[in-house]
Design a protein around this motif. Structure first.
Motif, short mmCIF file in Angstrom:
data_model
loop_
_atom_site.label_atom_id
_atom_site.label_comp_id
_atom_site.label_asym_id
_atom_site.label_seq_id
_atom_site.Cartn_x
_atom_site.Cartn_y
_atom_site.Cartn_z
N HIS A 135 -2.32 3.22 4.06
CA HIS A 135 -3.51 2.82 3.30
C HIS A 135 -3.16 1.54 2.56
O HIS A 135 -2.26 1.54 1.71
CB HIS A 135 -3.92 3.91 2.32
N GLY A 139 -4.82 9.76 5.14
CA GLY A 139 -4.93 8.54 4.36
C GLY A 139 -6.35 8.15 4.04
O GLY A 139 -6.60 7.07 3.47
N GLU A 140 -7.33 9.00 4.37
CA GLU A 140 -8.73 8.71 4.07
C GLU A 140 -8.96 8.69 2.56
O GLU A 140 -8.47 9.55 1.83
CB GLU A 140 -9.63 9.78 4.71
N THR A 141 -9.71 7.70 2.08
CA THR A 141 -9.99 7.59 0.65
C THR A 141 -10.96 8.67 0.21
O THR A 141 -12.02 8.85 0.81
CB THR A 141 -10.57 6.21 0.31
N TRP A 160 0.27 7.17 8.91
CA TRP A 160 -0.84 6.32 8.48
C TRP A 160 -0.37 5.41 7.35
O TRP A 160 0.64 5.67 6.70
CB TRP A 160 -2.06 7.14 8.03
N GLY A 177 0.81 -1.21 0.00
CA GLY A 177 0.00 0.00 0.00
C GLY A 177 0.84 1.26 0.00
O GLY A 177 1.97 1.30 -0.51
N LEU A 180 -6.20 10.05 -1.96
CA LEU A 180 -6.28 9.97 -0.51
C LEU A 180 -6.08 11.35 0.10
O LEU A 180 -5.37 12.20 -0.46
CB LEU A 180 -5.21 9.02 0.04
N THR A 191 -3.50 -1.49 -0.07
CA THR A 191 -4.02 -1.73 -1.42
C THR A 191 -3.96 -3.21 -1.73
O THR A 191 -3.16 -3.95 -1.15
CB THR A 191 -3.19 -0.94 -2.46
#
Length: 397
Positions: free
Chosen positions: A150, A219-221, A148, A135, A214, A152
């Protein structure tokens, strides 16, 4: 500090340097022998930094090529390092990010990530962004502390691109598009969040053919959208859009706020570079395995160069493209697998793209050149780093 401190010069991956006169001709100033094929170099005021596939990182004097120090690692360092005010940062293939003292090479910290690293780092506003097999992770540049991650489904492909709201305000990016000009090809596929216009963002591509936006600090989508294949060299952010080329031969421009498709352009071979965009010239440039520098407009993704009877797909080179295009004022520089490095005139509206100069470095170009105000630095497959310099008859703007 030089502006060319990371892959393609900045966190947007613009690949453009306007504070210099474009080179009319270049001459080789020096060549440095390295322990293995180099990646893409980066610059600070008087030093060029470059990693190699054998796991070494070199600091060389920009003017002479003299070695200042070398650091050995336990994995490949074939992607571009990042140099900031407080450190030099390496993405090591074994899955670690290392911070070094730029003056001595002494290690300051090391952080292990969840997957192997094959993508250049990005540095923006005190955060490092590292794309890896599991990720994308954000680290504090000063300490290496993870902020953070994220996850994948497949590995991150190419360099992350960062777009801060403050930059958009200064440059006028992010304005509402003219809906009549948008190719809404991916509207049904893009997954979006509301209220993303004022947020800082990081964009990343994946090996599975996905582009993800993001929130840069959390890191929020924000949105994700599909491409046709694995992303090459990562996204490019320009003029409110995110441009991505993939291994299936598709170039896509997404609206940066929503992930809606602005246009697509398709070829029969693989793209082998990230796009470089000149919004003022209405031109997008991207290299491919078919040996062409493809040139499209930025409005509809149509071929921009005109022939006698039909439009041309771009500028023909001697072999498959091996570097992402970079632009010094109004000259685009690009290299291929035969060892040829080209200077292409992209002045004005870039409607002609005539070849200004050509240099044969004898072995395949390795990585994307780094641009200084009077020189460029580029590696070749035989384990050498070259400095090519110029005195231009052109005047800076």
């Amino acid at each position: 500090m030089s502006d060319w401190n990371q892959f393609k010069g900045d966190p947007h991956r613009s690949g453009v340097r306007r504070d210099t006169a474009g080179p009319d001709r270049v001459t080789e100033a020096w060549t440095a022998d390295l322990a293995g094929p180099p990646g893409s170099p980066v610059l600070d005021q008087d030093t060029v930094f470059v990693g190699t596939q054998r796991g070494d990182c070199y600091a060389l004097e920009r003017e002479t090529g003299r070695r200042r120090w070398t650091v050995e690692t336990t994995g490949e360092v074939k992607t571009a390092p990042v140099v900031g005010r407080d450190g030099l940062y390496l993405a090591v293939g074994d899955g670690t990010v290392r911070a070094l003292d730029p003056g001595t090479g002494e290690q300051r910290w090391e952080t292990e990530l969840a997957g192997t690293l094959e993508s250049p780092l990005a540095l923006s506003d005190g955060l490092l962004y590292a794309g890896h097999a599991a990720g994308l992770s954000a680290l504090e540049a000063e300490t290496g502390t993870p902020v953070w991650t994220h996850e994948t489904e497949t590995a991150v492909a190419g360099a992350p691109a960062v777009d801060r709201a403050a930059d958009r305000e200064r440059r006028g990016w992010g304005a509402d598009p003219d809906e009549t000009e948008i190719d809404l090809l991916s509207l049904d596929d893009a997954e979006m969040d509301e209220g993303v216009v004022d947020q800082d963002r990081v964009y990343v591509g994946t090996a599975a053919g996905t582009v993800i936006a993001l929130e840069a600090d959390t890191g929020e989508t924000l949105w994700n959208a599909p491409t046709s294949g694995a992303v090459v060299d990562g996204p490019t952010v320009a003029d409110g859009r995110v441009y991505v080329a993939d291994e299936d031969g598709t170039l896509v421009a997404f609206h940066a706020d929503t992930g809606q498709s602005w246009f697509t352009y398709e070829i029969e071979d693989a793209f082998t570079s990230s796009p470089t965009v000149l919004p003022a010239a209405d031109a997008t440039f991207v290299g491919a395995a078919d040996g062409y520098l493809h040139v499209t407009d930025t409005t509809f993704g149509r071929r921009k160069l005109r022939g006698w009877l039909f439009s041309k797909k771009g500028v023909a080179l001697d072999g498959p493209v091996r570097s992402s295009p970079v632009v010094a004022d109004d000259v685009l520089c690009i290299g291929d697998a035969t060892g040829s490095l080209y200077g292409v005139d992209v002045a004005g509206d870039a409607e002609d793209c005539d070849l200004d100069w050509f240099v044969d470095l004898e072995r395949g170009i390795a990585g994307t050149p780094a641009l200084a105000t009077d020189a460029l630095f580029v590696g070749t497959d035989d384990g050498r780093l070259h400095r090519l310099e110029w005195e231009s008859d052109r005047s800076t703007p």
